[in-house]
Design a protein around this motif. Structure first.
Motif, PDB file in Angstrom:
ATOM      1  N   LEU A 130      -6.348 -12.116   1.380  1.00  0.00           N
ATOM      2  CA  LEU A 130      -5.324 -11.496   2.227  1.00  0.00           C
ATOM      3  C   LEU A 130      -4.061 -11.167   1.424  1.00  0.00           C
ATOM      4  CD1 LEU A 130      -5.734 -13.718   5.397  1.00  0.00           C
ATOM      5  CD2 LEU A 130      -6.192 -11.249   5.239  1.00  0.00           C
ATOM      6  N   THR A 131      -3.687 -12.056   0.512  1.00  0.00           N
ATOM      7  CA  THR A 131      -2.498 -11.821  -0.316  1.00  0.00           C
ATOM      8  C   THR A 131      -2.682 -10.582  -1.185  1.00  0.00           C
ATOM      9  OG1 THR A 131      -1.996 -14.184  -0.354  1.00  0.00           O
ATOM     10  CG2 THR A 131      -0.957 -12.839  -2.049  1.00  0.00           C
ATOM     11  N   ASP A 147      -1.367  -5.128  -2.324  1.00  0.00           N
ATOM     12  CA  ASP A 147      -1.777  -3.751  -2.614  1.00  0.00           C
ATOM     13  C   ASP A 147      -1.058  -2.769  -1.695  1.00  0.00           C
ATOM     14  OD1 ASP A 147      -3.536  -4.535  -4.630  1.00  0.00           O
ATOM     15  OD2 ASP A 147      -5.326  -4.378  -3.360  1.00  0.00           O
ATOM     16  N   ARG A 148      -0.992  -3.107  -0.413  1.00  0.00           N
ATOM     17  CA  ARG A 148      -0.323  -2.224   0.545  1.00  0.00           C
ATOM     18  C   ARG A 148       1.180  -2.173   0.292  1.00  0.00           C
ATOM     19  NH1 ARG A 148      -3.694  -4.169   5.895  1.00  0.00           N
ATOM     20  NH2 ARG A 148      -5.602  -3.084   5.335  1.00  0.00           N
ATOM     21  N   PHE A 205      -9.252 -19.327  -0.649  1.00  0.00           N
ATOM     22  CA  PHE A 205     -10.019 -18.096  -0.873  1.00  0.00           C
ATOM     23  C   PHE A 205      -9.581 -17.016   0.109  1.00  0.00           C
ATOM     24  CE2 PHE A 205     -13.961 -20.578  -2.553  1.00  0.00           C
ATOM     25  CZ  PHE A 205     -13.441 -20.594  -3.829  1.00  0.00           C
ATOM     26  N   ARG A 206      -9.480 -17.380   1.377  1.00  0.00           N
ATOM     27  CA  ARG A 206      -9.081 -16.406   2.399  1.00  0.00           C
ATOM     28  C   ARG A 206      -7.651 -15.931   2.168  1.00  0.00           C
ATOM     29  NH1 ARG A 206     -12.730 -19.703   5.374  1.00  0.00           N
ATOM     30  NH2 ARG A 206     -11.188 -21.195   6.093  1.00  0.00           N
ATOM     31  N   VAL A 207      -6.762 -16.871   1.888  1.00  0.00           N
ATOM     32  CA  VAL A 207      -5.360 -16.506   1.649  1.00  0.00           C
ATOM     33  C   VAL A 207      -5.238 -15.626   0.406  1.00  0.00           C
ATOM     34  CG1 VAL A 207      -3.073 -17.415   1.019  1.00  0.00           C
ATOM     35  CG2 VAL A 207      -4.376 -18.471   2.884  1.00  0.00           C
ATOM     36  N   GLY A 249       2.886   3.200  -6.977  1.00  0.00           N
ATOM     37  CA  GLY A 249       1.796   3.459  -7.903  1.00  0.00           C
ATOM     38  C   GLY A 249       1.197   2.188  -8.486  1.00  0.00           C
ATOM     39  N   LEU A 250       1.384   1.071  -7.795  1.00  0.00           N
ATOM     40  CA  LEU A 250       0.885  -0.206  -8.292  1.00  0.00           C
ATOM     41  C   LEU A 250      -0.220  -0.750  -7.395  1.00  0.00           C
ATOM     42  CD1 LEU A 250       4.270  -2.018  -9.118  1.00  0.00           C
ATOM     43  CD2 LEU A 250       2.721  -0.876 -10.722  1.00  0.00           C
ATOM     44  N   THR A 251      -0.931  -1.713  -7.922  1.00  0.00           N
ATOM     45  CA  THR A 251      -1.834  -2.567  -7.164  1.00  0.00           C
ATOM     46  C   THR A 251      -1.309  -3.982  -7.361  1.00  0.00           C
ATOM     47  OG1 THR A 251      -3.242  -2.968  -9.075  1.00  0.00           O
ATOM     48  CG2 THR A 251      -3.832  -1.082  -7.659  1.00  0.00           C
ATOM     49  N   SER A 252      -1.864  -4.925  -6.623  1.00  0.00           N
ATOM     50  CA  SER A 252      -1.460  -6.321  -6.822  1.00  0.00           C
ATOM     51  C   SER A 252      -1.672  -6.756  -8.265  1.00  0.00           C
ATOM     52  CB  SER A 252      -2.250  -7.250  -5.888  1.00  0.00           C
ATOM     53  OG  SER A 252      -1.873  -7.070  -4.558  1.00  0.00           O
ATOM     54  N   ALA A 253      -2.794  -6.352  -8.859  1.00  0.00           N
ATOM     55  CA  ALA A 253      -3.102  -6.739 -10.236  1.00  0.00           C
ATOM     56  C   ALA A 253      -2.077  -6.164 -11.216  1.00  0.00           C
ATOM     57  CB  ALA A 253      -4.512  -6.284 -10.609  1.00  0.00           C
ATOM     58  N   ARG A 254      -1.734  -4.904 -11.052  1.00  0.00           N
ATOM     59  CA  ARG A 254      -0.739  -4.282 -11.935  1.00  0.00           C
ATOM     60  C   ARG A 254       0.629  -4.932 -11.755  1.00  0.00           C
ATOM     61  NH1 ARG A 254      -1.648   2.131 -12.282  1.00  0.00           N
ATOM     62  NH2 ARG A 254      -3.762   2.091 -13.073  1.00  0.00           N
ATOM     63  N   TRP A 255       0.982  -5.191 -10.505  1.00  0.00           N
ATOM     64  CA  TRP A 255       2.264  -5.819 -10.194  1.00  0.00           C
ATOM     65  C   TRP A 255       2.329  -7.225 -10.790  1.00  0.00           C
ATOM     66  CZ3 TRP A 255       3.601  -7.823  -4.664  1.00  0.00           C
ATOM     67  CH2 TRP A 255       4.957  -8.126  -4.573  1.00  0.00           C
TER      68      TRP A 255
END
Length: 158
Positions: free
Chosen positions: A26-27, A32-33, A21-23, A39-45
């Motif tokens: 953090l991932t 996201d960063r 959960f923590r990883v 112009g992406l987020t982790s979800a979009r990527w």
């Protein structure tokens, strides 16, 4: 043994799950960063990656299944990606309403730029780990994923 009593192995797996959960959190923050400049987020990527790694163009429902994600959430993100010109829809010869999702040239360039930023970072993180450690962790995660999928599938049929 009382079913309410957790075994030593159950305790160890609980600690692993809490770490996951923590990883995971953090991932997602790290991702996201990493890809914000594109112009992406982790979800979009993640969705762009699922499109890239699919054997052939797939409808949203199949992408969601492959990602283990909610179809409605994936649809919303795909619609956003489409609005930004990163993906396009093509007719599906097997289903009139479930269009196929494909990357546009802009989507491929964006994805490739994100991967170019990712590769040196992931290599740096991997530097302190052996290949065997990573492969073992992957096997454990895969086994746990299959167990969880089995639990969820069993609940659907109850």
């Amino acid at each position: 043994m009382d079913e309410a009593t957790r075994t030593t192995t159950g305790d160890a797996l609980t600690e692993l799950i809490l770490s996951m959960f923590r990883v995971n959190n953090l991932t997602l923050t790290w991702g996201d960063r990493l890809v914000a400049a594109f112009g992406l987020t982790s979800a979009r990527w993640q969705i762009l990656g699922a499109i890239v790694y699919a054997d052939r163009p797939q409808p949203v429902a199949w992408l969601a299944r492959d990602l283990g994600a909610n179809r409605q959430n994936v649809q919303r993100i795909v619609n956003d990606l489409h609005g930004e010109g990163l993906v396009a829809f093509e007719p599906n010869p097997h289903h009139r309403r479930a269009q196929l999702v494909v990357l546009t040239d802009k989507g491929r360039q964006t994805y490739d730029a994100a991967i170019a930023a990712y590769n040196p970072r992931v290599n740096a993180m991997a530097a302190g780990l052996s290949l065997a450690e990573i492969q073992t962790a992957h096997r454990v995660m895969t086994r746990l994923r299959h167990s969880l999928e089995g639990e969820i599938d069993a609940e659907k049929h109850d």
